[in-house]
Scaffold this motif. Structure first.
Motif, PDB file in Angstrom:
ATOM      1  N   ARG A   1     -25.788  98.548   1.758  1.00 48.17           N
ATOM      2  CA  ARG A   1     -25.135  97.367   2.329  1.00 48.17           C
ATOM      3  C   ARG A   1     -24.935  96.278   1.282  1.00 48.17           C
ATOM      4  O   ARG A   1     -23.905  95.606   1.266  1.00 48.17           O
ATOM      5  N   MET A   2     -25.917  96.097   0.402  1.00 46.12           N
ATOM      6  CA  MET A   2     -25.765  95.070  -0.628  1.00 46.12           C
ATOM      7  C   MET A   2     -24.585  95.398  -1.536  1.00 46.12           C
ATOM      8  O   MET A   2     -23.827  94.524  -1.924  1.00 46.12           O
TER       9      MET A   2
ATOM     10  N   GLY B   1     -28.992  92.549  -9.294  1.00 43.65           N
ATOM     11  CA  GLY B   1     -30.361  92.749  -8.831  1.00 43.65           C
ATOM     12  C   GLY B   1     -30.943  94.094  -9.217  1.00 43.65           C
ATOM     13  O   GLY B   1     -32.043  94.428  -8.815  1.00 43.65           O
TER      14      GLY B   1
ATOM     15  N   GLU C   1     -21.372  92.680  -7.182  1.00 43.95           N
ATOM     16  CA  GLU C   1     -21.887  91.990  -8.370  1.00 43.95           C
ATOM     17  C   GLU C   1     -23.341  91.589  -8.159  1.00 43.95           C
ATOM     18  O   GLU C   1     -24.185  91.720  -9.043  1.00 43.95           O
ATOM     19  N   PHE C   2     -23.615  91.103  -6.954  1.00 46.73           N
ATOM     20  CA  PHE C   2     -24.980  90.734  -6.570  1.00 46.73           C
ATOM     21  C   PHE C   2     -25.896  91.951  -6.683  1.00 46.73           C
ATOM     22  O   PHE C   2     -27.001  91.874  -7.236  1.00 46.73           O
TER      23      PHE C   2
ATOM     24  N   VAL D   1     -21.455  94.381   0.551  1.00 45.38           N
ATOM     25  CA  VAL D   1     -21.089  92.976   0.742  1.00 45.38           C
ATOM     26  C   VAL D   1     -20.821  92.266  -0.568  1.00 45.38           C
ATOM     27  O   VAL D   1     -20.007  91.357  -0.630  1.00 45.38           O
ATOM     28  N   ASN D   2     -21.518  92.647  -1.615  1.00 43.51           N
ATOM     29  CA  ASN D   2     -21.336  91.946  -2.885  1.00 43.51           C
ATOM     30  C   ASN D   2     -21.814  92.813  -4.045  1.00 43.51           C
ATOM     31  O   ASN D   2     -22.964  92.738  -4.460  1.00 43.51           O
TER      32      ASN D   2
ATOM     33  N   ARG E   1     -25.520  94.723  -8.470  1.00 41.81           N
ATOM     34  CA  ARG E   1     -25.701  95.145  -9.855  1.00 41.81           C
ATOM     35  C   ARG E   1     -26.653  94.204 -10.572  1.00 41.81           C
ATOM     36  O   ARG E   1     -27.546  94.620 -11.296  1.00 41.81           O
TER      37      ARG E   1
ATOM     38  N   TYR F   1     -30.358  99.416   2.789  1.00 44.88           N
ATOM     39  CA  TYR F   1     -30.298  98.063   2.246  1.00 44.88           C
ATOM     40  C   TYR F   1     -29.459  98.044   0.963  1.00 44.88           C
ATOM     41  O   TYR F   1     -28.534  97.248   0.811  1.00 44.88           O
ATOM     42  N   GLU F   2     -29.759  98.977   0.058  1.00 42.31           N
ATOM     43  CA  GLU F   2     -29.024  99.009  -1.212  1.00 42.31           C
ATOM     44  C   GLU F   2     -27.538  99.255  -0.961  1.00 42.31           C
ATOM     45  O   GLU F   2     -26.671  98.643  -1.576  1.00 42.31           O
TER      46      GLU F   2
ATOM     47  N   GLN G   1     -32.659 102.671   1.272  1.00 43.57           N
ATOM     48  CA  GLN G   1     -31.341 103.109   0.828  1.00 43.57           C
ATOM     49  C   GLN G   1     -30.218 102.385   1.585  1.00 43.57           C
ATOM     50  O   GLN G   1     -29.211 102.003   1.004  1.00 43.57           O
TER      51      GLN G   1
ATOM     52  N   ILE H   1     -29.491  97.243  -8.713  1.00 50.13           N
ATOM     53  CA  ILE H   1     -29.159  98.385  -7.866  1.00 50.13           C
ATOM     54  C   ILE H   1     -28.091  99.207  -8.573  1.00 50.13           C
ATOM     55  O   ILE H   1     -27.163  98.662  -9.159  1.00 50.13           O
TER      56      ILE H   1
ATOM     57  N   ALA I   1     -15.925  88.609   0.875  1.00 46.56           N
ATOM     58  CA  ALA I   1     -16.968  89.318   0.152  1.00 46.56           C
ATOM     59  C   ALA I   1     -16.554  89.644  -1.268  1.00 46.56           C
ATOM     60  O   ALA I   1     -17.368  89.620  -2.180  1.00 46.56           O
TER      61      ALA I   1
END
Lengths: 347, 511
Positions: free
Chosen positions: A220-221, A232, A227-228, A224-225, A230, A217-218, A215, A234, A346
């Motif tokens: 933090r992603m 992937g 769009e990245f 930071v980004n 979504r 990790y998700e 959780q 998440i 970011a």
């Protein structure tokens, strides 16, 4: 070719320069305003360390700051702003007090648990509201959290001075909570209580949660980004809500810990500064939960220094606060600058 | 002929890595020529030009322009010396107009402090007029195409009175038509006495436009030739040190079962004359590469987003293995096994400040939990080590991915997406901006996917790429499919070009 290590080096240098600048400003101010600058300086820097009482109190005042700092770090890590810390701490502290007052005869363990839980839920609901608004209507959480919190401060004020006011006390405060709920002092004669141990554990857990769990990790992603994240797969919406809930919960807890550990009652305006300073603490710690601990201690140290200089030397409370504010201002400005630079990259 | 620009014995080593990006490089450029600087990614071209433009300082070596030795400490000094650079990625402000962007940093002022918009527009219009660009100074950057943005970058340099123009990979994001227009512009500039240095690795363009070529490899100059004296194969040989064969054998027609199917997919927006996507229908089958091409702005980007589940459609349906997946979330789509290599590598495909390791687990992070949602760090490290070696990624697993070169970032994305591919994969502009070797690597992977029975959808505005790889080719024009044919000898570059420009339309009048 960008190298991360040199990046960190630059940051460290920048922090050092800021600290020295703050120190210089402080020197100049003290020399101007104090008749006995040497003595004042001594008490400012060494004062908090000269006896057990000051030292313990310094650590004690870092406790709520660690919690609020963590709360802000959580939100920032997910690119969410929680500017409602003040109100969340205040309401959390009040909720804890109200629960304790409602069951004066309850057992210590049960009473403390329920009261902390009430504070955590209160904080989480308040901050969560802003997260919910953002998810639902894209309301800027920065504005909504601030507004909600400001309104709440008046509501809590009203409770404290109205229905919960302690008639036997001239101060604007609730009655004291039953003694079995008070946290144990561990460093007498100071106010430092056992909660510091738990707060440090919470910081370590927060670090673990952010960097070692699925959780985290998700979250933090998404921070930071988005769009990245979504892209992937998440669920980005979830991480608008969740970090605000965590953030609010930690703020609420800070209020409860202050009440049960230090003040034993909820007095009017006790949370003043805890929320805002939490933001500064998180910024200096660069949103790293472990680094929040020294950052909070630094804040507490400056505060204790100002107080000690005021009591033992010839500067007034106003001057002490001015010196303190200048230091905070410079350091926070530098940290904010770094943070904005990072955020711009970011987003 | 005497040299106009001369960079002598330039060396540049990068601190921590000790990488020699430029090793005793000497470059001569004559006045009034288009000089192509070619080489693979990481050959040192961009470093050399960054030194010339003052973005970096060389460790040793000298630069002289017009016989005068120069110290170029920063881009402003470079501008003053008459050197202008157009970067690979546009650095324009979207909310500003063309004129505002052009004058940014050198704005005309009223009463010494206020920005004089009218004067800016007039001055920029004069530059546009003189150099025969087709663009209006009042347009906002957000309203113009990528090709036009590049023109704006060039105008920006001309406005600063640049005599020597450096263009870094200018064609990588342009369509065939835009490239031709850019080349016309360059020829026009040469006529007016300017000099151009063109960094590129597209060999056909080098042949087409340049007068002389300098080839770099691994930080050194390998060869300097008159363009007329060499052919593409020779240049390519010099670049990579070995001959590159671009003839990929297309596989046998194999399994062919429909995996992904779009039926009458449309996107309509209010206040938009024609639909952004208009009744798009096609199937992608296993063991097949479906190529979709078109000129930028004709719906390729939107189609990419639709297939990736990032954009909802207004009408129509999408099926995966005969199950309706219309407008399901990107998360649900990922759970069904979508693998997707996006056009936007830097913003969508990777998270630049995040480590390579954490970039690699984005789509598979559910598989690395011990219990209660706690990650198994060893498993993650092992996973990233395996992918780094399997995909020959040149970079450490713990450094932020943003510190890697473009080719290596793309390899990280590829590794992540292809490692757990199930039955379909979407590639969008997978090779733009990449060098020959990296492109070849990606083509091989794509063919490998097809051989494994995966349905591959390739969206690309690079016609050569589509012709080389695709089994079925679709062309988009103004949001519609105007051609859908099996690839074959009759489907040539020229024919596809006609479809792309809307000169031909196989489906007109059909419902």
């Amino acid at each position: 070719m960008k190298v991360n290590r040199s990046d960190m080096f630059v940051t460290a240098i920048a922090l050092l320069i800021t600290l020295s600048a703050a120190f210089m400003v402080m020197l100049v101010m003290i020399f101007i305003m104090s008749e006995t600058p040497g003595e004042t300086l001594f008490y400012f820097f060494a004062g908090p360390l000269t006896n057990k009482y000051y030292l313990g109190n310094m650590f004690n005042s870092a406790i709520p700051l660690i919690l609020t700092g963590l709360g802000i770090a959580f939100a920032f890590r997910s690119s969410m702003f929680n500017l409602g810390g003040e109100g969340q701490v205040y309401a959390g502290g009040f909720a804890a007090t109200a629960v304790c007052l409602a069951m004066p005869a309850a057992g210590a363990f049960f009473g403390i648990t329920v009261s902390l839980l009430a504070a955590v839920v209160t904080g989480a609901v308040i901050a969560g509201l802003s997260g919910f608004f953002k998810m639902k209507w894209r309301t800027d959480e920065l504005i909504s959290s601030f507004l909600i919190s400001n309104a709440l401060i008046y509501i809590v004020d009203n409770f404290i001075t109205g229905p919960f006011d302690d008639p036997g006390n001239n101060l604007l405060t609730t009655s004291k909570v039953a003694e079995q709920f008070w946290f144990n002092k561990i460093f007498p004669p100071s106010n430092l209580d056992i909660s510091i141990v738990f707060v440090v554990i919470i910081a370590i857990l927060a670090f673990f949660y952010l960097f070692k769990t699925h959780q985290g990790y998700e979250m933090r992603m998404c921070g930071v980004n988005p769009e990245f994240a979504r892209y992937g797969g998440i669920n980005v919406g979830k991480y608008i809500m969740l970090p605000m809930l965590w953030s609010g919960a930690l703020h609420g807890l800070a209020g409860a810990v202050y009440v049960l550990g230090t003040s034993h009652a909820c007095f009017k305006g006790f949370s003043g500064g805890m929320g805002w300073n939490g933001i500064a603490v998180a910024l200096i710690a660069r949103n790293n939960p472990i680094a929040v601990i020294p950052a909070a201690l630094f804040f507490a140290y400056i505060e204790a220094g100002a107080e000690s200089a005021m009591i033992n030397a010839d500067i007034t409370i106003e001057i002490a606060s001015i010196v303190q504010s200048v230091v905070f201002f410079l350091i926070t400005a530098q940290a904010i600058y770094n943070f904005l630079k990072y955020r711009r990259k970011a987003v | 002929m005497e040299s106009y620009l001369s960079m002598k014995n330039i060396s540049k080593t990068f601190g921590v890595t000790g990488l020699k990006a430029n090793d005793n490089v000497t470059l001569d450029v004559r006045r009034g020529e288009i000089h192509a600087l070619v080489g693979e990614n990481g050959a040192g071209k961009t470093t050399l030009m960054n030194i010339l433009y003052g973005i970096m300082q060389p460790d040793s070596g000298t630069i002289s322009l017009n016989g005068k030795e120069l110290k170029i400490l920063n881009p402003i000094a470079a501008n003053k010396a008459g050197i202008g650079m157009v970067h690979q990625h546009s650095r324009l402000v979207n909310e500003f107009t063309v004129a505002q962007n052009v004058v940014l940093g050198a704005e005309p002022k009223k009463a010494a402090i206020f920005f004089d918009n009218r004067k800016a527009e007039a001055e920029v219009a004069a530059v546009i007029e003189k150099n025969r660009f087709h663009i209006s100074p009042e347009m906002k950057i957000s309203e113009i195409s990528v090709g036009q943005m590049q023109q704006v970058e060039i105008i920006k340099m001309l406005y600063r009175k640049a005599e020597l123009l450096i263009l870094d990979e200018p064609t990588s994001i342009l369509t065939e038509q835009e490239i031709q227009r850019l080349f016309d512009t360059l020829r026009e500039l040469i006529k007016r006495g300017k000099t151009v240095i063109l960094i590129t690795h597209k060999l056909s363009e080098v042949k087409d436009i340049s007068d002389r070529i300098t080839v770099m490899r691994k930080g050194r100059i390998v060869s300097v030739k008159d363009t007329a004296d060499v052919d593409e194969r020779e240049i390519s040989k010099m670049m990579v040190g070995k001959s590159v064969i671009f003839d990929f054998a297309k596989g046998e027609e194999g399994c062919r079962e429909t995996v992904l199917s779009l039926e009458k997919v449309s996107i309509r927006k209010k206040r938009q004359g024609h639909p952004i996507l208009d009744n798009i229908s096609f199937n992608a089958s296993s063991c097949e590469i479906v190529g979709i091409t078109g000129v930028a702005g004709n719906g390729l980007t939107e189609l990419e987003d639709v297939i990736a589940g990032l954009q909802k459609i207004s009408s129509g349906s999408i099926y995966h293995n005969d199950e309706d997946i219309t407008n399901i979330s990107p998360k649900a789509l990922r759970e069904r096994g979508l693998a997707y290599v996006p056009t936007d590598r830097l913003k969508r495909g990777s998270s630049l400040d995040t480590s390579v390791k954490e970039n690699l687990i984005l789509t598979s992070h559910h598989d690395f939990m011990k219990r209660c949602g706690v990650f198994d760090d060893n498993k993650i490290s092992e996973h990233s080590r395996r992918l780094i070696s399997e995909y020959k990624i040149d970079g450490h697993s713990d450094v932020p991915i943003g510190t890697l070169s473009g080719g290596n970032i793309q390899k990280v994305i590829l590794a992540r997406e292809l490692d757990n591919v199930k039955d379909f994969v979407l590639f969008s502009e997978p090779t733009w901006g990449l060098d020959v070797a990296s492109s070849e690597f990606i083509y091989e992977k794509m063919l490998e996917m097809r051989a494994r029975g995966v349905a591959v959808v390739l969206i690309s505005s690079n016609i050569d790429e589509i012709l080389t790889l695709a089994d079925t080719i679709f062309v988009m024009y103004r949001g519609r499919l105007v051609a859908g044919r099996a690839s074959g000898p009759d489907l040539t570059r020229e024919v596809i070009g006609e479809y792309m420009l809307g000169l031909k339309d196989d489906f007109r009048g059909e419902e």
